[in-house]
Design a protein around this motif. Structure first.
Motif, PDB file in Angstrom:
ATOM      1  N   VAL A   1       0.838  -1.210   0.000  1.00  0.00           N
ATOM      2  CA  VAL A   1       0.000   0.000   0.000  1.00  0.00           C
ATOM      3  C   VAL A   1       0.873   1.260   0.000  1.00  0.00           C
ATOM      4  O   VAL A   1       0.533   2.272  -0.610  1.00  0.00           O
ATOM      5  N   VAL A   2       2.024   1.166   0.667  1.00  0.00           N
ATOM      6  CA  VAL A   2       2.930   2.318   0.708  1.00  0.00           C
ATOM      7  C   VAL A   2       3.469   2.611  -0.694  1.00  0.00           C
ATOM      8  O   VAL A   2       3.527   3.762  -1.131  1.00  0.00           O
ATOM      9  N   LYS A   3       3.821   1.547  -1.426  1.00  0.00           N
ATOM     10  CA  LYS A   3       4.287   1.700  -2.812  1.00  0.00           C
ATOM     11  C   LYS A   3       3.159   2.234  -3.694  1.00  0.00           C
ATOM     12  O   LYS A   3       3.363   3.096  -4.547  1.00  0.00           O
ATOM     13  N   ALA A   4       1.956   1.701  -3.475  1.00  0.00           N
ATOM     14  CA  ALA A   4       0.793   2.134  -4.270  1.00  0.00           C
ATOM     15  C   ALA A   4       0.540   3.633  -4.058  1.00  0.00           C
ATOM     16  O   ALA A   4       0.290   4.369  -5.018  1.00  0.00           O
ATOM     17  N   LEU A   5       0.623   4.081  -2.812  1.00  0.00           N
ATOM     18  CA  LEU A   5       0.428   5.513  -2.519  1.00  0.00           C
ATOM     19  C   LEU A   5       1.475   6.358  -3.244  1.00  0.00           C
ATOM     20  O   LEU A   5       1.178   7.434  -3.763  1.00  0.00           O
ATOM     21  N   GLU A   6       2.697   5.836  -3.277  1.00  0.00           N
ATOM     22  CA  GLU A   6       3.810   6.559  -3.896  1.00  0.00           C
ATOM     23  C   GLU A   6       3.625   6.685  -5.411  1.00  0.00           C
ATOM     24  O   GLU A   6       3.971   7.702  -6.006  1.00  0.00           O
ATOM     25  N   LEU A   7       3.045   5.637  -6.029  1.00  0.00           N
ATOM     26  CA  LEU A   7       2.963   5.587  -7.501  1.00  0.00           C
ATOM     27  C   LEU A   7       1.618   6.059  -8.067  1.00  0.00           C
ATOM     28  O   LEU A   7       1.477   6.216  -9.270  1.00  0.00           O
ATOM     29  N   SER A   8       0.633   6.283  -7.184  1.00  0.00           N
ATOM     30  CA  SER A   8      -0.726   6.601  -7.648  1.00  0.00           C
ATOM     31  C   SER A   8      -0.896   8.048  -8.094  1.00  0.00           C
ATOM     32  O   SER A   8      -0.273   8.953  -7.538  1.00  0.00           O
ATOM     33  N   ASN A   9      -1.799   8.251  -9.065  1.00  0.00           N
ATOM     34  CA  ASN A   9      -2.273   9.610  -9.363  1.00  0.00           C
ATOM     35  C   ASN A   9      -3.432   9.925  -8.405  1.00  0.00           C
ATOM     36  O   ASN A   9      -3.814   9.077  -7.589  1.00  0.00           O
ATOM     37  N   GLU A  10      -3.983  11.129  -8.508  1.00  0.00           N
ATOM     38  CA  GLU A  10      -5.017  11.546  -7.537  1.00  0.00           C
ATOM     39  C   GLU A  10      -6.236  10.631  -7.555  1.00  0.00           C
ATOM     40  O   GLU A  10      -6.780  10.280  -6.505  1.00  0.00           O
ATOM     41  N   GLN A  11      -6.663  10.227  -8.745  1.00  0.00           N
ATOM     42  CA  GLN A  11      -7.838   9.354  -8.876  1.00  0.00           C
ATOM     43  C   GLN A  11      -7.583   8.005  -8.197  1.00  0.00           C
ATOM     44  O   GLN A  11      -8.429   7.472  -7.478  1.00  0.00           O
TER      45      GLN A  11
ATOM     46  N   ALA B   1     -11.137  -6.370  -3.683  1.00  0.00           N
ATOM     47  CA  ALA B   1     -10.913  -6.625  -5.121  1.00  0.00           C
ATOM     48  C   ALA B   1     -10.491  -5.337  -5.838  1.00  0.00           C
ATOM     49  O   ALA B   1      -9.620  -5.366  -6.724  1.00  0.00           O
ATOM     50  N   LYS B   2     -11.082  -4.197  -5.436  1.00  0.00           N
ATOM     51  CA  LYS B   2     -10.702  -2.908  -6.055  1.00  0.00           C
ATOM     52  C   LYS B   2      -9.242  -2.573  -5.764  1.00  0.00           C
ATOM     53  O   LYS B   2      -8.524  -2.064  -6.623  1.00  0.00           O
ATOM     54  N   ILE B   3      -8.816  -2.835  -4.525  1.00  0.00           N
ATOM     55  CA  ILE B   3      -7.418  -2.561  -4.154  1.00  0.00           C
ATOM     56  C   ILE B   3      -6.480  -3.457  -4.965  1.00  0.00           C
ATOM     57  O   ILE B   3      -5.480  -2.993  -5.524  1.00  0.00           O
ATOM     58  N   LYS B   4      -6.838  -4.752  -5.067  1.00  0.00           N
ATOM     59  CA  LYS B   4      -5.979  -5.681  -5.820  1.00  0.00           C
ATOM     60  C   LYS B   4      -5.924  -5.304  -7.303  1.00  0.00           C
ATOM     61  O   LYS B   4      -4.864  -5.411  -7.937  1.00  0.00           O
ATOM     62  N   ALA B   5      -7.043  -4.850  -7.830  1.00  0.00           N
ATOM     63  CA  ALA B   5      -7.070  -4.424  -9.243  1.00  0.00           C
ATOM     64  C   ALA B   5      -6.159  -3.201  -9.425  1.00  0.00           C
ATOM     65  O   ALA B   5      -5.429  -3.099 -10.423  1.00  0.00           O
ATOM     66  N   LEU B   6      -6.189  -2.298  -8.456  1.00  0.00           N
ATOM     67  CA  LEU B   6      -5.335  -1.101  -8.529  1.00  0.00           C
ATOM     68  C   LEU B   6      -3.853  -1.503  -8.454  1.00  0.00           C
ATOM     69  O   LEU B   6      -3.020  -0.977  -9.203  1.00  0.00           O
ATOM     70  N   TYR B   7      -3.541  -2.460  -7.580  1.00  0.00           N
ATOM     71  CA  TYR B   7      -2.155  -2.957  -7.498  1.00  0.00           C
ATOM     72  C   TYR B   7      -1.705  -3.486  -8.866  1.00  0.00           C
ATOM     73  O   TYR B   7      -0.561  -3.277  -9.277  1.00  0.00           O
ATOM     74  N   ASN B   8      -2.615  -4.181  -9.547  1.00  0.00           N
ATOM     75  CA  ASN B   8      -2.272  -4.701 -10.882  1.00  0.00           C
ATOM     76  C   ASN B   8      -2.071  -3.568 -11.881  1.00  0.00           C
ATOM     77  O   ASN B   8      -1.131  -3.594 -12.682  1.00  0.00           O
ATOM     78  N   ASP B   9      -2.961  -2.561 -11.834  1.00  0.00           N
ATOM     79  CA  ASP B   9      -2.827  -1.399 -12.738  1.00  0.00           C
ATOM     80  C   ASP B   9      -1.478  -0.711 -12.531  1.00  0.00           C
ATOM     81  O   ASP B   9      -0.869  -0.222 -13.479  1.00  0.00           O
ATOM     82  N   LEU B  10      -1.038  -0.672 -11.278  1.00  0.00           N
ATOM     83  CA  LEU B  10       0.239   0.003 -10.955  1.00  0.00           C
ATOM     84  C   LEU B  10       1.448  -0.913 -11.202  1.00  0.00           C
ATOM     85  O   LEU B  10       2.579  -0.511 -10.951  1.00  0.00           O
ATOM     86  N   LYS B  11       1.148  -2.145 -11.669  1.00  0.00           N
ATOM     87  CA  LYS B  11       2.211  -3.135 -11.969  1.00  0.00           C
ATOM     88  C   LYS B  11       3.121  -3.394 -10.746  1.00  0.00           C
ATOM     89  O   LYS B  11       4.343  -3.442 -10.860  1.00  0.00           O
ATOM     90  N   LEU B  12       2.472  -3.554  -9.585  1.00  0.00           N
ATOM     91  CA  LEU B  12       3.258  -3.760  -8.361  1.00  0.00           C
ATOM     92  C   LEU B  12       4.054  -5.066  -8.376  1.00  0.00           C
ATOM     93  O   LEU B  12       5.077  -5.172  -7.697  1.00  0.00           O
TER      94      LEU B  12
ATOM     95  N   ASP C   1       5.751  -6.147 -10.933  1.00  0.00           N
ATOM     96  CA  ASP C   1       7.029  -5.781 -11.576  1.00  0.00           C
ATOM     97  C   ASP C   1       7.874  -4.911 -10.636  1.00  0.00           C
ATOM     98  O   ASP C   1       9.101  -5.055 -10.565  1.00  0.00           O
ATOM     99  N   VAL C   2       7.201  -4.006  -9.910  1.00  0.00           N
ATOM    100  CA  VAL C   2       7.914  -3.114  -8.972  1.00  0.00           C
ATOM    101  C   VAL C   2       8.591  -3.965  -7.891  1.00  0.00           C
ATOM    102  O   VAL C   2       9.747  -3.733  -7.519  1.00  0.00           O
ATOM    103  N   PHE C   3       7.870  -5.006  -7.422  1.00  0.00           N
ATOM    104  CA  PHE C   3       8.444  -5.891  -6.404  1.00  0.00           C
ATOM    105  C   PHE C   3       9.628  -6.679  -6.976  1.00  0.00           C
ATOM    106  O   PHE C   3      10.662  -6.821  -6.305  1.00  0.00           O
TER     107      PHE C   3
END
Length: 342
Positions: free
Chosen positions: A260-270, A288-299, A301-303
């Protein structure tokens, strides 16, 4: 079961028998049965990695020399002190978190007739450590160093647990508090010192080393512990439950996870809005929405990039160490966790 693990478990039986006949207390059948059941339920049930690591590390520091029966017993006793420490932390942790299961069975405090007596049982587990150290190490020149080491690591771990608890206060869910430095602080103190540094420090102390001269070793092991926890956070989200042995609930539990910390760092406002609205909600649709967002952010690959950079950084730090025996200990630890799946 490996020969080493079998010998290690024999030492558990010896230590338990000594504690159940400790002359400082007048035992009754009831009290002895209670403590024996409590120990068997909470101490030897895990993977025993921390405890066995003391023996492994000591053996590597002795550069292949065969260990004497006394050395095997003493390194095992120190390993069990770490397992006792772990049991003490977990019994209390489960009460604080209101957990239901631990290592595939009900938490100790959830059992009939146990309840909050478990809090006193945890204090007893904590008090067994100096009893073991006194009985088997009192005459050793490094006895005081061992007491200092266990006291300091327990203090650091307790402080880590405090930061974790006050950051995730129920009813005060505020994602904006979460950051990589905070995540690192929680993990360093709550996990890395007792899980990674303590086993190696015990082995170093037993070989007569002064820990003040091994700050570099401590730093490498703490870094390894942080990498281990980041893996844990990743596996909580992506590992198959049947491989992991549990169902990950970091999203529902509003954990200050690396994900979640990485997601916050990489996310746009939306995307941040989606995180703030859904993280920490037990509704499967929110998860499920959080997991979908993690996928959109390619977490994933980041990991993978984080894992490879961490490994390279750790290997170069280890290779820079002047002692080949210490290098072997550190590489042995790293090989056990690199690219693990559970």
């Amino acid at each position: 079961m490996s020969d080493l693990k079998a010998k290690f478990l024999e030492v558990y039986s010896t230590l338990k028998s000594e504690l159940l006949n400790d002359a400082a207390f007048e035992w009754t059948d009831d009290s002895r049965q209670w403590v024996e059941r409590m120990l068997d339920y909470n101490v030897p049930g895990g993977k025993l990695n921390r405890g066995l690591s003391v023996i492994d590390s000591y053996q590597l520091l002795k550069e292949g020399k065969e260990l004497s029966t006394e050395e095997i017993f003493l390194t095992s006793a120190l390993g069990w002190c770490i397992e006792w420490l772990q049991a003490y932390f977990l019994v209390l942790d489960d009460i604080m978190d209101g957990s239901h299961t631990r290592r595939g069975q009900p938490c100790w405090f959830r059992l009939p007739k146990i309840g909050l007596i478990a809090a006193n049982d945890a204090i007893l587990l904590r008090n067994h450590i100096p009893r073991i150290l006194k009985k088997h190490f009192k005459g050793k020149p490094y006895y005081v160093d061992l007491l200092d080491l266990f006291n300091e690591v327990e203090f650091q771990t307790t402080c880590g647990q405090m930061i974790d608890l006050i950051t995730t206060l129920e009813g005060e869910k505020d994602l904006s508090r979460y950051s990589l430095p905070l995540h690192r602080r929680i993990v360093e103190y709550k996990t890395a010192y007792y899980s990674f540094y303590l086993p190696v420090a015990c082995a170093l102390v037993m070989t007569g080393e002064n820990l003040d001269k091994h700050v570099d070793v401590k730093n490498i092991l703490v870094d390894m512990g942080i990498y281990f926890q980041v893996q844990d956070d990743y596996l909580d989200c992506y590992a198959e439950p049947e491989i992991l042995g549990k169902i990950g609930t970091d999203i529902e539990d509003f954990k200050c996870s690396w994900m979640v910390v990485k997601a916050l760092e990489l996310s746009n406002e939306q995307q941040k809005k989606i995180l703030h609205e859904n993280y920490g909600n037990k509704d499967p649709a929110c998860v499920a929405k959080i997991k979908a967002l993690y996928n959109d952010l390619k977490l994933q690959d980041v990991f993978a990039e984080y894992e490879s950079n961490s490994y390279e950084r750790l290997i170069s730090s280890i290779n820079a160490h002047p002692s080949e025996a210490v290098q072997a200990v550190l590489k042995s630890f790293l090989s056990k966790i690199y690219k693990r799946l559970k």
